[in-house]
Design a protein around this motif. Sequence first.
Motif, mmCIF file in Angstrom:
data_model
loop_
_atom_site.group_PDB
_atom_site.id
_atom_site.type_symbol
_atom_site.label_atom_id
_atom_site.label_comp_id
_atom_site.label_asym_id
_atom_site.label_seq_id
_atom_site.Cartn_x
_atom_site.Cartn_y
_atom_site.Cartn_z
ATOM 1 N N PRO A 27 20.977 45.642 -28.026
ATOM 2 C CA PRO A 27 19.611 45.555 -28.028
ATOM 3 C C PRO A 27 19.066 45.658 -26.715
ATOM 4 N N MET A 28 17.995 45.766 -26.351
ATOM 5 C CA MET A 28 17.066 45.888 -25.160
ATOM 6 C C MET A 28 17.262 44.516 -24.217
ATOM 7 N N PRO A 29 17.754 44.548 -23.226
ATOM 8 C CA PRO A 29 17.753 43.191 -22.204
ATOM 9 C C PRO A 29 16.508 42.597 -22.263
ATOM 10 N N ALA A 30 16.529 41.429 -22.269
ATOM 11 C CA ALA A 30 15.172 40.609 -22.058
ATOM 12 C C ALA A 30 14.425 40.894 -20.726
ATOM 13 N N ARG A 31 13.080 41.161 -20.641
ATOM 14 C CA ARG A 31 12.188 41.554 -19.726
ATOM 15 C C ARG A 31 12.050 40.397 -18.815
ATOM 16 N N PRO A 32 12.306 40.165 -17.455
ATOM 17 C CA PRO A 32 11.970 39.187 -16.635
ATOM 18 C C PRO A 32 10.575 38.911 -16.642
ATOM 19 N N LYS A 33 10.154 37.736 -16.437
ATOM 20 C CA LYS A 33 8.804 37.071 -16.556
ATOM 21 C C LYS A 33 7.996 37.463 -15.313
ATOM 22 N N SER A 34 8.564 37.787 -14.290
ATOM 23 C CA SER A 34 8.078 37.801 -12.847
ATOM 24 C C SER A 34 6.969 38.934 -12.768
ATOM 25 N N LYS A 35 6.128 38.516 -11.885
ATOM 26 C CA LYS A 35 5.118 39.769 -11.672
ATOM 27 C C LYS A 35 5.475 40.755 -10.723
ATOM 28 N N PRO A 36 5.060 42.126 -10.866
ATOM 29 C CA PRO A 36 5.262 42.938 -9.912
ATOM 30 C C PRO A 36 4.823 42.499 -8.438
ATOM 31 N N ILE A 37 5.681 43.128 -7.265
ATOM 32 C CA ILE A 37 5.388 42.754 -6.170
ATOM 33 C C ILE A 37 4.617 43.847 -5.560
ATOM 34 N N ILE A 38 3.321 43.849 -5.088
ATOM 35 C CA ILE A 38 2.644 44.874 -4.472
ATOM 36 C C ILE A 38 1.978 44.575 -3.161
ATOM 37 N N GLU A 80 10.974 43.486 -11.074
ATOM 38 C CA GLU A 80 12.168 43.282 -11.557
ATOM 39 C C GLU A 80 12.521 43.619 -12.781
ATOM 40 N N THR A 81 13.414 44.538 -13.026
ATOM 41 C CA THR A 81 13.892 45.066 -14.320
ATOM 42 C C THR A 81 14.916 44.451 -15.196
ATOM 43 N N LEU A 82 15.807 43.719 -14.311
ATOM 44 C CA LEU A 82 16.813 42.545 -14.691
ATOM 45 C C LEU A 82 16.734 41.502 -13.876
ATOM 46 N N PRO A 83 17.294 40.284 -14.370
ATOM 47 C CA PRO A 83 17.266 39.298 -13.363
ATOM 48 C C PRO A 83 17.748 39.242 -11.884
ATOM 49 N N GLY A 84 17.020 39.593 -11.196
ATOM 50 C CA GLY A 84 17.401 39.599 -9.651
ATOM 51 C C GLY A 84 17.456 41.069 -9.356
ATOM 52 N N ASN A 89 14.726 51.220 -15.793
ATOM 53 C CA ASN A 89 13.520 51.103 -14.802
ATOM 54 C C ASN A 89 12.296 51.745 -15.112
ATOM 55 N N SER A 90 12.598 53.001 -15.788
ATOM 56 C CA SER A 90 11.599 53.653 -16.336
ATOM 57 C C SER A 90 10.972 52.981 -17.545
ATOM 58 N N PHE A 91 11.616 52.410 -18.184
ATOM 59 C CA PHE A 91 10.944 51.648 -19.494
ATOM 60 C C PHE A 91 10.183 50.381 -18.785
ATOM 61 N N ARG A 92 10.670 49.834 -17.919
ATOM 62 C CA ARG A 92 10.193 48.648 -17.267
ATOM 63 C C ARG A 92 8.668 48.841 -16.747
ATOM 64 N N ILE A 93 8.881 49.973 -15.762
ATOM 65 C CA ILE A 93 7.634 50.520 -15.218
ATOM 66 C C ILE A 93 6.510 50.974 -16.278
ATOM 67 N N LEU A 94 7.024 51.568 -16.964
ATOM 68 C CA LEU A 94 6.080 51.953 -18.114
ATOM 69 C C LEU A 94 5.374 50.641 -18.885
#
Length: 467
Positions: free
Chosen positions: A150-161, A178-182, A264-269
């Motif tokens: 299964p797909m790893p759980a998505r971290p709940k942090s907000k993007p850093i801009i 953040e695509t995986l914890p840390g 990374n691509s999945f999380r960015i999208l």
Amino acid sequence: MKKILKKCVAGLLWIVIFSVSTSYAQTNNSDNEYKKPLKQVLTEIQDRFHVKIKYPEDMVKDRFVPYADWRYKTTAAATLASVLAPLDMKVNEEGPNAFKLKYYEYSRITVEEGREKLAYLSSRYNDKTSWEKRKYDLRPCMLQALQLSPMPARPKSKPIITNKRVMDGYTVENIAIETLPGVYVSGSLYKPLKIKGKIPVVLCPDGHFGDGRYRADGQYRYATLARMGAMAISYDLFAWGESLLQFKGEDHRRSLAMTVQALNSFRILDYLLTLKEADPNRVAITGASGGGSQTMLITALDDRIKLSVPVVMLSSYFSGGCPCESGQPVHLCGGGTNNDELAAMAAPRPQLVISDGGDWSANVPDTDLPYLQKIYGYYGKPEMVQNAHFPKEGHDYGKSKRLAMYDFVAEHFNLNINVVKGADGKVDESKVVIEKYPAQYVFGPKGENLPANAIHGFDQLEKLFNK
């Protein structure tokens, strides 16, 4: 006295050579597997077939070929293949009668073998129904091979801009997700200066080019897309760019690099499609070389991608030599697949394959494109896959290739390409500002702003997947 001494030395030398030759002739039989030094065998092949074989000395040192004289075939290429097979080595043909010795490459076969495999794959389906069965058999296997099922759980942090810059017709922001914890992926997000309504999204995964996402030809591409009215995001390869704040450069050549880059691509999208201005019906992806591999892979796996432009990477005989492209057993799915099938999984979505005459994409017009048109034909849309081929160009995402991509994206996403054209009617990239590294850093010049929870070291990344 000197003449006598020279004659004695010459005589002794002849005796030694004769003795060695006689000894070799006497012992070169089945008892020692007719063994010969690799360097000697290569020299003999060069002499017999009048070819040149390039190799560094350390590749042939202390290597022997069993049954060497029994391995000769009618051509140099066939003989080299036979001789080198037991050593897990091969040669690349670099020109007429010119070869280069290589270690075995699991991701590369010969051009002819590639064509044969493509013909075999093509024979496994003959209509839309049989093709889609093949496609949907491949996809879950590919995700499992990537360790994303299964797909790893998505971290709940907000993007850093950080550090928004306003340019001529576009803006640039530094972004980290953040695509995986840390684990963070850094990139640059380019947007039109004035946004009206929904706009297209273009993912731009990076390839194995010097300077990574900071290079000039990349910045021209991202900014021009933004000036045309799309948002474009470039992002680092794993263990390149700012990812080096967390991992070592050699970690890029670990199999998990392929997994992390896909994630990374999945999380960015995931993030970009939460933006109110993002149009989910106009999502594209384009990259060159390793970025081209990512383009084909992500399009095959994610139906949210509506248009793809893989550049200088499609080939029936090469799956990408870096572990970040072929390190996980994706290409072993379904009894064995290749990048042509991965690219075909985009059908019937618009796809522009960009190729050149200087690398493994040289055969796209006569080999790979007809195959893709056949698959697109199952949907009644063979015209939706196109090829821009540059036979005199090499392995890059140069201006001519960018121009082809701009036209394709503008046509299918209804963008006004005229806004980036000059008085001569040609696309003008001169208004793009080429920035130096520090301006594009998310975490500061020395990484001082890297979040406190950031992991450090490949072993910690492996622990995340082992959980």
